[in-house]
Design an enzyme around this catalytic site. Structure first.
Site, short mmCIF file in Angstrom:
data_model
loop_
_atom_site.label_atom_id
_atom_site.label_comp_id
_atom_site.label_asym_id
_atom_site.label_seq_id
_atom_site.Cartn_x
_atom_site.Cartn_y
_atom_site.Cartn_z
N GLN A 43 0.83 -1.20 0.00
CA GLN A 43 0.00 0.00 0.00
C GLN A 43 0.86 1.26 0.00
OE1 GLN A 43 -2.15 -1.11 3.51
NE2 GLN A 43 -0.24 -1.49 4.60
N ASP A 83 -7.50 -5.44 14.12
CA ASP A 83 -7.37 -3.98 13.96
C ASP A 83 -6.85 -3.76 12.54
OD1 ASP A 83 -6.77 -1.31 14.10
OD2 ASP A 83 -5.43 -1.46 15.81
N THR A 124 -7.27 -2.79 8.15
CA THR A 124 -7.76 -1.81 7.19
C THR A 124 -9.15 -2.28 6.73
OG1 THR A 124 -6.41 -3.08 5.64
CG2 THR A 124 -5.53 -0.99 6.35
N PRO A 184 -5.15 -5.39 1.11
CA PRO A 184 -4.59 -6.45 1.97
C PRO A 184 -5.54 -6.91 3.08
CG PRO A 184 -3.44 -4.34 2.31
CD PRO A 184 -4.32 -4.16 1.12
N1 SAM Z 1 -7.22 1.85 13.25
C1 SAM Z 1 -7.21 1.66 11.86
C2 SAM Z 1 -8.53 1.80 11.16
O1 SAM Z 1 -9.52 1.18 11.55
O2 SAM Z 1 -8.58 2.53 10.19
C3 SAM Z 1 -6.46 0.46 11.46
C4 SAM Z 1 -5.02 0.77 11.67
S1 SAM Z 1 -3.80 -0.37 11.35
C5 SAM Z 1 -2.61 0.75 10.70
C6 SAM Z 1 -4.33 -1.44 10.07
C7 SAM Z 1 -3.20 -2.36 9.63
O3 SAM Z 1 -3.71 -3.59 9.14
C8 SAM Z 1 -2.34 -1.80 8.50
O4 SAM Z 1 -1.08 -1.46 9.00
C9 SAM Z 1 -2.27 -2.93 7.46
O5 SAM Z 1 -0.99 -3.09 6.91
C10 SAM Z 1 -2.70 -4.12 8.30
N2 SAM Z 1 -3.26 -5.23 7.52
C11 SAM Z 1 -4.09 -5.15 6.45
N3 SAM Z 1 -4.36 -6.38 5.99
C12 SAM Z 1 -3.69 -7.26 6.76
C13 SAM Z 1 -3.57 -8.67 6.77
N4 SAM Z 1 -4.20 -9.43 5.87
N5 SAM Z 1 -2.79 -9.26 7.73
C14 SAM Z 1 -2.15 -8.49 8.66
N6 SAM Z 1 -2.23 -7.14 8.69
C15 SAM Z 1 -2.99 -6.53 7.76
#
Ligand code: SAM
Length: 281
Positions: free
Chosen positions: A31, A155, A157, A162
């Site tokens: 991303q 928590d 995206t 992803p």
């Molecule tokens: N608080 C936030 C919101 O609700 O908008 C979420 C924040 S956190 C930064 C979300 C994280 O999930 C991202 O850093 C992303 O890289 C991660 N992520 C996305 N898909 C994922 C997956 N399949 N496995 C592990 N992590 C993932």
């Protein structure tokens, strides 16, 4: 010259924050990652142009995603956190001395590195000795786990890019299997107000209900998220979040800015239109 970050919430709605500086911009394998400095919300992290964390209101999201399940079962010892690369969820979890191990599975190493540098407010507890970070896809990581965690916090995206796999039936089934007999699953559950988000929210609720006997939804007001009205899913094999020991949680003496035991109870009281959306599932 004025500089603004704008996120498109729907085809007809945009949300803008005036920014002072564009501190970081990078493209990871997964991303686009940006960090802005703003007067109103402090440092802000966006992924693919979508707001993830803002220094000023992150406490609301992190309080609610962590303290609601923790207050429901103070015996929680092993926690799995999926996503959460900014570190805010881990920061709140590490405040509980009774937690023995926190596995954090974040797909994107660059998010963690960027947050360590620009968002120390949220990333500050990632080096706690109880925390182990795995840079993997949460969907794959959890397949191999069975009867192991007391709590899983998703928590993530949104359900595209992803994060898509973290909203599937397969994933919720794997979470059920990975949890102990009294395990709890909490996930960020999108917003009920704008239609595209509401569709994802209903779909997630329907899928989780296929596995867990106790399935509730609770809410918080988060100014930087679309519509400002955000939901969390609470799924559980044994514990009902409305039947919890308030005194025991208060006796820990944890200082929180949003969570309190009245908010805990009140957050499960949903507006009629949200109840109706969920009842349809
Ligand atoms: N608080 C936030 C919101 O609700 O908008 C979420 C924040 S956190 C930064 C979300 C994280 O999930 C991202 O850093 C992303 O890289 C991660 N992520 C996305 N898909 C994922 C997956 N399949 N496995 C592990 N992590 C993932």
């Amino acid at each position: 010259m004025e500089l603004w970050f704008t996120e498109q919430h729907t085809e007809n709605v945009r949300f803008s924050i005036k920014v002072d500086k564009h501190l970081f911009s990078g493209q990871s394998e997964y991303q686009r990652i940006d960090v802005f400095e703003s007067k109103e919300f402090g440092t802000v992290l966006t992924l693919d142009g979508l707001m993830m964390v803002a220094e000023k209101d992150e406490f609301i999201y992190h309080d609610m995603i962590v303290h609601v399940p923790m207050a429901t079962n103070l015996g929680i010892k092993k926690v799995l956190v999926i996503g959460a690369g900014d570190g805010g969820t881990v920061r709140e979890l590490t405040r509980y001395k009774t937690i023995e191990a926190i596995d954090m599975v974040e797909i994107d190493r660059m998010v963690v590195e960027v947050c360590r540098e620009y968002l120390p407010q949220t990333a500050c507890s990632l080096d706690d000795p109880r925390v182990k970070i795995y840079y993997e896809d949460g969907l794959k990581f959890i397949r191999a786990k069975e009867n192991y965690y007391d709590l899983i916090i998703v928590d993530s995206t949104d359900p595209f890019g992803p994060g898509e796999g973290l909203f599937t039936r397969e994933f919720y089934g794997s979470c059920y299997k990975a949890l102990k007999q009294d395990g709890i699953l909490v996930n960020q559950h999108e917003n009920p107000y704008y239609e595209t988000y509401a569709v994802s929210m209903r779909q997630a609720h329907r899928r989780i209900k296929e596995f867990f006997p106790i399935c509730r939804v609770y809410q918080a007001h988060i100014p930087t998220y679309p519509s400002g009205h955000w939901l969390f899913g609470f799924a559980s094999k044994k514990y009902d979040p409305l039947d919890f020991d308030e005194k025991a949680w208060k006796s820990l003496g944890l200082k929180t800015r949003y969570y309190n035991t009245d908010i805990h109870k009140g957050s499960f009281a949903l507006p009629t239109y949200v109840r109706e959306l969920l009842a349809g599932e």
